[in-house]
Structures are given as structure tokens and as C-alpha cells.
Design a protein around this motif. Sequence first.
Motif, PDB file in Angstrom:
ATOM      1  N   GLN A  71       0.809  -1.218   0.000  1.00 62.94           N
ATOM      2  CA  GLN A  71       0.000   0.000   0.000  1.00 62.94           C
ATOM      3  C   GLN A  71       0.844   1.270   0.000  1.00 62.94           C
ATOM      4  O   GLN A  71       0.419   2.301  -0.497  1.00 62.94           O
ATOM      5  N   THR A  72       2.048   1.202   0.559  1.00 67.17           N
ATOM      6  CA  THR A  72       2.896   2.391   0.653  1.00 67.17           C
ATOM      7  C   THR A  72       4.084   2.340  -0.296  1.00 67.17           C
ATOM      8  O   THR A  72       4.942   3.212  -0.258  1.00 67.17           O
ATOM      9  N   MET A  73       4.122   1.334  -1.158  1.00 69.71           N
ATOM     10  CA  MET A  73       5.269   1.113  -2.016  1.00 69.71           C
ATOM     11  C   MET A  73       5.446   2.227  -3.045  1.00 69.71           C
ATOM     12  O   MET A  73       4.495   2.643  -3.690  1.00 69.71           O
ATOM     13  N   THR A  74       6.674   2.684  -3.170  1.00 74.34           N
ATOM     14  CA  THR A  74       7.002   3.680  -4.179  1.00 74.34           C
ATOM     15  C   THR A  74       7.819   3.074  -5.310  1.00 74.34           C
ATOM     16  O   THR A  74       8.036   3.720  -6.328  1.00 74.34           O
ATOM     17  N   HIS A  75       8.269   1.834  -5.120  1.00 77.98           N
ATOM     18  CA  HIS A  75       9.065   1.151  -6.151  1.00 77.98           C
ATOM     19  C   HIS A  75       8.128   0.683  -7.265  1.00 77.98           C
ATOM     20  O   HIS A  75       7.069   0.128  -6.996  1.00 77.98           O
ATOM     21  N   CYS A  92      22.067   4.071  -5.394  1.00 79.53           N
ATOM     22  CA  CYS A  92      21.510   5.329  -5.876  1.00 79.53           C
ATOM     23  C   CYS A  92      22.622   6.162  -6.496  1.00 79.53           C
ATOM     24  O   CYS A  92      23.638   6.438  -5.849  1.00 79.53           O
ATOM     25  N   ARG A  93      22.417   6.544  -7.768  1.00 74.25           N
ATOM     26  CA  ARG A  93      23.379   7.432  -8.435  1.00 74.25           C
ATOM     27  C   ARG A  93      23.254   8.839  -7.860  1.00 74.25           C
ATOM     28  O   ARG A  93      22.214   9.189  -7.295  1.00 74.25           O
ATOM     29  N   ILE A 151      17.730   5.137  -9.411  1.00 72.68           N
ATOM     30  CA  ILE A 151      17.834   3.876  -8.682  1.00 72.68           C
ATOM     31  C   ILE A 151      18.407   2.818  -9.613  1.00 72.68           C
ATOM     32  O   ILE A 151      17.927   2.638 -10.741  1.00 72.68           O
ATOM     33  N   LEU A 152      19.425   2.100  -9.136  1.00 68.46           N
ATOM     34  CA  LEU A 152      20.098   1.071  -9.934  1.00 68.46           C
ATOM     35  C   LEU A 152      19.916  -0.280  -9.261  1.00 68.46           C
ATOM     36  O   LEU A 152      20.336  -0.465  -8.114  1.00 68.46           O
ATOM     37  N   HIS A 153      19.297  -1.213  -9.956  1.00 69.26           N
ATOM     38  CA  HIS A 153      19.085  -2.557  -9.425  1.00 69.26           C
ATOM     39  C   HIS A 153      20.081  -3.517 -10.087  1.00 69.26           C
ATOM     40  O   HIS A 153      19.987  -3.778 -11.281  1.00 69.26           O
ATOM     41  N   PRO A 154      21.047  -4.056  -9.315  1.00 65.56           N
ATOM     42  CA  PRO A 154      22.024  -4.982  -9.899  1.00 65.56           C
ATOM     43  C   PRO A 154      21.408  -6.372 -10.038  1.00 65.56           C
ATOM     44  O   PRO A 154      20.693  -6.834  -9.150  1.00 65.56           O
ATOM     45  N   ILE A 180      29.846  -0.324  -6.422  1.00 67.63           N
ATOM     46  CA  ILE A 180      29.879  -0.524  -4.965  1.00 67.63           C
ATOM     47  C   ILE A 180      30.256   0.745  -4.209  1.00 67.63           C
ATOM     48  O   ILE A 180      30.026   0.833  -3.000  1.00 67.63           O
ATOM     49  N   ALA A 181      30.789   1.738  -4.901  1.00 73.33           N
ATOM     50  CA  ALA A 181      31.112   3.016  -4.260  1.00 73.33           C
ATOM     51  C   ALA A 181      29.867   3.887  -4.059  1.00 73.33           C
ATOM     52  O   ALA A 181      29.911   4.837  -3.268  1.00 73.33           O
ATOM     53  N   LEU A 182      28.782   3.568  -4.754  1.00 71.67           N
ATOM     54  CA  LEU A 182      27.546   4.340  -4.620  1.00 71.67           C
ATOM     55  C   LEU A 182      26.830   3.978  -3.319  1.00 71.67           C
ATOM     56  O   LEU A 182      26.945   2.849  -2.836  1.00 71.67           O
ATOM     57  N   PRO A 183      26.039   4.895  -2.762  1.00 73.07           N
ATOM     58  CA  PRO A 183      25.296   4.575  -1.540  1.00 73.07           C
ATOM     59  C   PRO A 183      24.133   3.628  -1.814  1.00 73.07           C
ATOM     60  O   PRO A 183      23.558   3.625  -2.907  1.00 73.07           O
ATOM     61  N   ARG A 184      23.819   2.825  -0.818  1.00 71.26           N
ATOM     62  CA  ARG A 184      22.643   1.950  -0.902  1.00 71.26           C
ATOM     63  C   ARG A 184      21.381   2.802  -0.946  1.00 71.26           C
ATOM     64  O   ARG A 184      21.305   3.866  -0.341  1.00 71.26           O
ATOM     65  N   VAL A 185      20.388   2.278  -1.630  1.00 67.75           N
ATOM     66  CA  VAL A 185      19.099   2.974  -1.726  1.00 67.75           C
ATOM     67  C   VAL A 185      18.388   2.921  -0.377  1.00 67.75           C
ATOM     68  O   VAL A 185      18.372   1.891   0.295  1.00 67.75           O
ATOM     69  N   THR A 186      17.796   4.042  -0.012  1.00 68.12           N
ATOM     70  CA  THR A 186      16.985   4.135   1.206  1.00 68.12           C
ATOM     71  C   THR A 186      15.523   4.351   0.799  1.00 68.12           C
ATOM     72  O   THR A 186      15.243   4.730  -0.351  1.00 68.12           O
ATOM     73  N   PRO A 187      14.591   4.158   1.720  1.00 68.74           N
ATOM     74  CA  PRO A 187      13.199   4.486   1.408  1.00 68.74           C
ATOM     75  C   PRO A 187      13.027   5.946   0.963  1.00 68.74           C
ATOM     76  O   PRO A 187      12.214   6.232   0.084  1.00 68.74           O
ATOM     77  N   ALA A 188      13.808   6.852   1.532  1.00 67.81           N
ATOM     78  CA  ALA A 188      13.730   8.267   1.127  1.00 67.81           C
ATOM     79  C   ALA A 188      14.173   8.437  -0.328  1.00 67.81           C
ATOM     80  O   ALA A 188      13.586   9.233  -1.070  1.00 67.81           O
ATOM     81  N   ASP A 189      15.201   7.678  -0.756  1.00 68.27           N
ATOM     82  CA  ASP A 189      15.638   7.729  -2.157  1.00 68.27           C
ATOM     83  C   ASP A 189      14.515   7.272  -3.080  1.00 68.27           C
ATOM     84  O   ASP A 189      14.279   7.876  -4.135  1.00 68.27           O
ATOM     85  N   LEU A 190      13.827   6.199  -2.703  1.00 69.46           N
ATOM     86  CA  LEU A 190      12.724   5.687  -3.525  1.00 69.46           C
ATOM     87  C   LEU A 190      11.589   6.704  -3.615  1.00 69.46           C
ATOM     88  O   LEU A 190      11.036   6.934  -4.697  1.00 69.46           O
TER      89      LEU A 190
END
Length: 173
Positions: free
Chosen positions: A79-83, A114-115, A120-123, A154-164
Motif C-alpha cells: 500500500q505504501t510502495m514507491t518502487h 543510488c546514483r 535507482i540502480l538494481h544490480p 559498490i562506491a555508490l550509496p545503498r538505496v533508502t526508502p527516502a531515495d525511492l
Amino acid sequence: MELSDFHIGLEFVASAGFRWRCTDVGTRTVLAIQIDRRDPNWYQGPPYIAKEVVFDEHEIAHCHLTNADAVSAALKDHQTMTHPGYPSAVVTRMLEARHAQPYPHSGVLRFDRCRPDGEILHPFAGRQEEGEWVVELYLPFQEDYEVMPERNFIALPRVTPADLRARAAKKNG
């Protein structure tokens, strides 16, 4: 769940509804064995015949005490998904690429990144190009693919809910 919720012997639900039993609690991780056999001798220990699996902070957050809790959490997430999710043709391509060449750094594929521009980048797979490992990526908001050197990814930061949320707002705005 949180790390403080776990204790040795606690049974919980994780990974697509499978039942697990906690066998050890560390400072950042939990060890558990999957409860998937009828014969109780598999669960005598320690040491155990059944393989102990490490649950890290990311996986612990997706554990639940009951199936009802897991279903409630899944409904709330939906219900709250932004992906935007993954179309079936994309999933097929990702699975085919993942199995085409063994990739020795599977941990690289665990987390979206996250670039700097917020994309958003999904490997989904890795391969060698000219003696260098590259990561194959799916960009779910653009519905497109890219390849990036592993060291850059791998140098990029992990995606957070705020990024999404920010990326979804950019797409919808």
C-alpha cells in the motif's frame, strides 16, 4: 523485527514464509536453522545437522513472529510502495543473465544503489569485460538497462526508502 527481539530457540518467519529457529544471537546478526523437516533429529544441537544461516540487519528487518505478521507487513508495504516493480520480461532477462556466467561477488547484487542524480540502480548480474568485472543494472523508474564497472557501483550509496520516495516523486511530478 529487531535484533533485541531474538533469543535462542525463538521461531520466526522469513524468506517467503519459511519458518526458522534462532540458534545464536550476535551483536549485529542472528544465526538460524530452517524448520523444514519432520524428523526432529535435524534440529538437535549445537552443532546442528541443518545448516545455520546468518541473518544480517537487512534480513532481520524482514523477519516476523507469525505468518499473520508477515502478511500484514506485506500488505502495508504494498500500500505504501514507491518502487515501480519489475515486469515479467525484465525478470526473465535478469534471471537469464544471472545464470549465464557465474559471478563470484554475489553480495554486490544484494542491494540497489543510488546514483548522484537520484536514479535507482538494481544490480542483477555480473560479468567480465576486458578483464574487469562489470555489474549489469536495471533502472526500474526508466525501464532501461545499464552496465557499470563493479568498483564504481559498490562506491555508490545503498538505496533508502527516502531515495525511492524522491525518485517516485520525480517520475510522477
